[in-house]
Motif scaffolding. Sequence first.
Motif, PDB file in Angstrom:
ATOM      1  N   ARG A 162     -14.295  10.470   2.112  1.00 14.00           N
ATOM      2  CA  ARG A 162     -15.058  10.506   0.848  1.00 14.00           C
ATOM      3  C   ARG A 162     -16.537  10.201   1.088  1.00 14.00           C
ATOM      4  N   ILE A 163     -16.839   9.376   2.096  1.00  9.14           N
ATOM      5  CA  ILE A 163     -18.249   9.111   2.455  1.00  9.14           C
ATOM      6  C   ILE A 163     -18.889  10.422   2.932  1.00  9.14           C
ATOM      7  N   ARG A 177     -17.150  -1.382  -1.371  1.00  8.70           N
ATOM      8  CA  ARG A 177     -17.967  -0.528  -2.261  1.00  8.70           C
ATOM      9  C   ARG A 177     -19.436  -0.529  -1.844  1.00  8.70           C
ATOM     10  N   ASN A 224      -6.930  -4.535   2.254  1.00  7.63           N
ATOM     11  CA  ASN A 224      -8.281  -3.990   2.062  1.00  7.63           C
ATOM     12  C   ASN A 224      -8.885  -3.474   3.360  1.00  7.63           C
ATOM     13  N   GLY A 272     -23.173   1.286  10.100  1.00 14.34           N
ATOM     14  CA  GLY A 272     -22.160   0.235  10.221  1.00 14.34           C
ATOM     15  C   GLY A 272     -22.727  -1.157  10.038  1.00 14.34           C
ATOM     16  N   HIS A 284     -20.158   9.253  12.191  1.00 12.99           N
ATOM     17  CA  HIS A 284     -19.201   8.147  12.346  1.00 12.99           C
ATOM     18  C   HIS A 284     -18.034   8.412  11.404  1.00 12.99           C
ATOM     19  N   MET A 307     -15.095  -7.200   4.491  1.00  9.15           N
ATOM     20  CA  MET A 307     -16.044  -6.144   4.121  1.00  9.15           C
ATOM     21  C   MET A 307     -16.129  -5.992   2.609  1.00  9.15           C
ATOM     22  N   THR A 349       0.849  -1.184   0.000  1.00  7.93           N
ATOM     23  CA  THR A 349       0.000   0.000   0.000  1.00  7.93           C
ATOM     24  C   THR A 349       0.886   1.235   0.000  1.00  7.93           C
ATOM     25  N   VAL A 377      -5.761  -0.927   6.711  1.00  5.86           N
ATOM     26  CA  VAL A 377      -5.432   0.505   6.677  1.00  5.86           C
ATOM     27  C   VAL A 377      -6.550   1.372   7.263  1.00  5.86           C
ATOM     28  N   LEU A 436     -20.571  -6.807   5.886  1.00  4.57           N
ATOM     29  CA  LEU A 436     -19.507  -6.483   6.843  1.00  4.57           C
ATOM     30  C   LEU A 436     -19.566  -7.524   7.960  1.00  4.57           C
TER      31      LEU A 436
HETATM   32  O1  UT7 Z   1     -17.587   1.730   9.602  1.00  7.29           O
HETATM   33  C1  UT7 Z   1     -18.231   1.269   8.462  1.00  7.29           C
HETATM   34  C2  UT7 Z   1     -17.339   0.320   7.805  1.00  7.29           C
HETATM   35  N1  UT7 Z   1     -16.634   0.593   6.650  1.00  7.29           N
HETATM   36  C3  UT7 Z   1     -16.664   1.608   5.793  1.00  7.29           C
HETATM   37  O2  UT7 Z   1     -17.291   2.606   5.949  1.00  7.29           O
HETATM   38  C4  UT7 Z   1     -15.861   1.447   4.558  1.00  7.29           C
HETATM   39  C5  UT7 Z   1     -16.627   1.822   3.307  1.00  7.29           C
HETATM   40  N2  UT7 Z   1     -15.813   1.639   2.100  1.00  7.29           N
HETATM   41  C6  UT7 Z   1     -14.723   2.403   1.859  1.00  7.29           C
HETATM   42  O3  UT7 Z   1     -14.380   3.272   2.621  1.00  7.29           O
HETATM   43  C7  UT7 Z   1     -13.976   2.154   0.562  1.00  7.29           C
HETATM   44  O4  UT7 Z   1     -14.738   1.291  -0.267  1.00  7.29           O
HETATM   45  C8  UT7 Z   1     -12.550   1.549   0.775  1.00  7.29           C
HETATM   46  C9  UT7 Z   1     -11.639   2.590   1.395  1.00  7.29           C
HETATM   47  C10 UT7 Z   1     -12.642   0.329   1.669  1.00  7.29           C
HETATM   48  C11 UT7 Z   1     -11.950   1.139  -0.554  1.00  7.29           C
HETATM   49  O5  UT7 Z   1     -11.916   2.265  -1.445  1.00  7.29           O
HETATM   50  P1  UT7 Z   1     -12.442   2.086  -2.949  1.00  7.29           P
HETATM   51  O6  UT7 Z   1     -12.228   3.380  -3.617  1.00  7.29           O
HETATM   52  O7  UT7 Z   1     -13.861   1.577  -2.853  1.00  7.29           O
HETATM   53  O8  UT7 Z   1     -11.445   1.036  -3.529  1.00  7.29           O
HETATM   54  P2  UT7 Z   1     -11.756  -0.417  -4.131  1.00  7.29           P
HETATM   55  O9  UT7 Z   1     -12.180  -1.354  -3.047  1.00  7.29           O
HETATM   56  O10 UT7 Z   1     -12.668  -0.238  -5.290  1.00  7.29           O
HETATM   57  O11 UT7 Z   1     -10.325  -0.858  -4.631  1.00  7.29           O
HETATM   58  C12 UT7 Z   1      -9.673  -0.153  -5.682  1.00  7.29           C
HETATM   59  C13 UT7 Z   1      -8.315  -0.779  -5.894  1.00  7.29           C
HETATM   60  C14 UT7 Z   1      -8.368  -2.296  -5.984  1.00  7.29           C
HETATM   61  O12 UT7 Z   1      -7.435  -2.700  -6.963  1.00  7.29           O
HETATM   62  P3  UT7 Z   1      -7.926  -3.105  -8.426  1.00  7.29           P
HETATM   63  O13 UT7 Z   1      -8.877  -4.247  -8.235  1.00  7.29           O
HETATM   64  O14 UT7 Z   1      -8.588  -1.886  -8.979  1.00  7.29           O
HETATM   65  O15 UT7 Z   1      -6.659  -3.463  -9.112  1.00  7.29           O
HETATM   66  C15 UT7 Z   1      -7.885  -2.763  -4.627  1.00  7.29           C
HETATM   67  O16 UT7 Z   1      -7.259  -4.013  -4.654  1.00  7.29           O
HETATM   68  O17 UT7 Z   1      -7.465  -0.482  -4.770  1.00  7.29           O
HETATM   69  C16 UT7 Z   1      -6.872  -1.674  -4.280  1.00  7.29           C
HETATM   70  N3  UT7 Z   1      -6.642  -1.558  -2.872  1.00  7.29           N
HETATM   71  C17 UT7 Z   1      -5.516  -0.996  -2.370  1.00  7.29           C
HETATM   72  N4  UT7 Z   1      -4.421  -0.503  -2.956  1.00  7.29           N
HETATM   73  C18 UT7 Z   1      -3.458   0.017  -2.145  1.00  7.29           C
HETATM   74  C19 UT7 Z   1      -7.446  -1.894  -1.852  1.00  7.29           C
HETATM   75  N5  UT7 Z   1      -6.871  -1.574  -0.679  1.00  7.29           N
HETATM   76  C20 UT7 Z   1      -5.677  -1.019  -0.971  1.00  7.29           C
HETATM   77  C21 UT7 Z   1      -4.626  -0.482  -0.193  1.00  7.29           C
HETATM   78  N6  UT7 Z   1      -3.549   0.012  -0.819  1.00  7.29           N
HETATM   79  N7  UT7 Z   1      -4.692  -0.444   1.166  1.00  7.29           N
END
Ligand code: UT7
Length: 326
Positions: free
Chosen positions: A258-259, A219, A153, A314, A253, A216, A31, A156, A192
């Motif tokens: 971005r949310i 998206r 995923n 959540g 929360h 989780m 990452t 971080v 989740l």
């Molecule tokens: O408390 C409530 C619980 N959770 C949340 O609120 C989380 C809600 N979701 C999010 O905040 C976002 O969806 C995330 C931050 C988890 C992910 O962001 P995203 O913009 O939706 O990214 P993505 O899952 O669509 O992944 C995009 C790319 C993927 O690679 P490919 O498939 O495009 O090649 C992932 O494998 O980013 C990759 N990726 C990373 N790259 C570098 C996923 N995690 C990482 C990472 N470092 N840590």
Amino acid sequence: MFNVHSRIVDTGMYVPDKILTNDDLEKMVDTSDEWIYSRTGIKERRISSFATSVLGLKAVNDLLTKIDKNPLDIDLIVFCTISPDNNTPSCSCLVQKHIGAKNATAFDINAACTGFIYGLVLADSLIKTGKYKNAIVIGSEVLSKLINWKDRNTCVLFGDGAGAVFIEATSDINTGIIDTYTRSIGEKSDSLISRSIPVSNFMVENTEEIYPYIEMDGREVFKFAVSSIVESIEKLLKDNKLSINDIKCIVPHQANIRIIEAAAQKLKISVEKFFTNLHKYGNTSAASIPIALDEVNRSGNCKKGDLVILVGFGGGLTYGSILVRW
Ligand code: UT7
């Protein structure tokens, strides 16, 4: 007795000293600081070597230094967490023991990242019955024990910490909790997950591989998070005949900047109306709103009489909001 509701008397918080930065994570998984910050807004998070009940106790001790309250006069202790120390005793009973609140009723609840919202709604409702005059509501998490530190995923995103509030009965309609809104969407429970020990039949050897860490669909949760924030805020505004301009501050929360930006855009308001501290602590689940509330409280930006909305979402899935007159 039914014209009684509760007001927030004061707040407290505790976060562990150990800071895990995005640069540190670069050395652990594939990452980068650039990816984490641009996709989430998170710069660093705290990591605990204490159990969840101890973090909660430290937040309560911070709270107790600010309020003039004999622990023997505390009626309720509601501890919100998905990362309890034990199945039993509950974290709330451990806090009760350590502060000597011998006359309190103490229990834990789990509504994932909406835990503190549900806990505060529940405590307010119990106070409205007239049976209880006050409550400590705690949100505390050691999520670092539920994280697979090899999974970029999820690893971080999360951090450890605790916050607590003291509420008490009041009949003054010019202060306190004005209205609440809560919902759950059990049919989306797979989005989740953090599993517990599975059922095992003592006659059959259990060969099931258990993955105990947080999983989780990022998206899916992202889309749900944005729509649930908007719905929860609009519902309170409509039911109380208020406009968004009447609200001084929104304490959401803290999951992903971005949310919050997307919700602000849909609500047609500046993102500045949302208090954020997720860059410092990441997502601390049930602890994020009480920690943020304590920072808002200490900043002095909210004055007596200001309207504040707390909003959470959540796992479960769960979501909800609380309208408070400061
Ligand atoms: O408390 C409530 C619980 N959770 C949340 O609120 C989380 C809600 N979701 C999010 O905040 C976002 O969806 C995330 C931050 C988890 C992910 O962001 P995203 O913009 O939706 O990214 P993505 O899952 O669509 O992944 C995009 C790319 C993927 O690679 P490919 O498939 O495009 O090649 C992932 O494998 O980013 C990759 N990726 C990373 N790259 C570098 C996923 N995690 C990482 C990472 N470092 N840590």
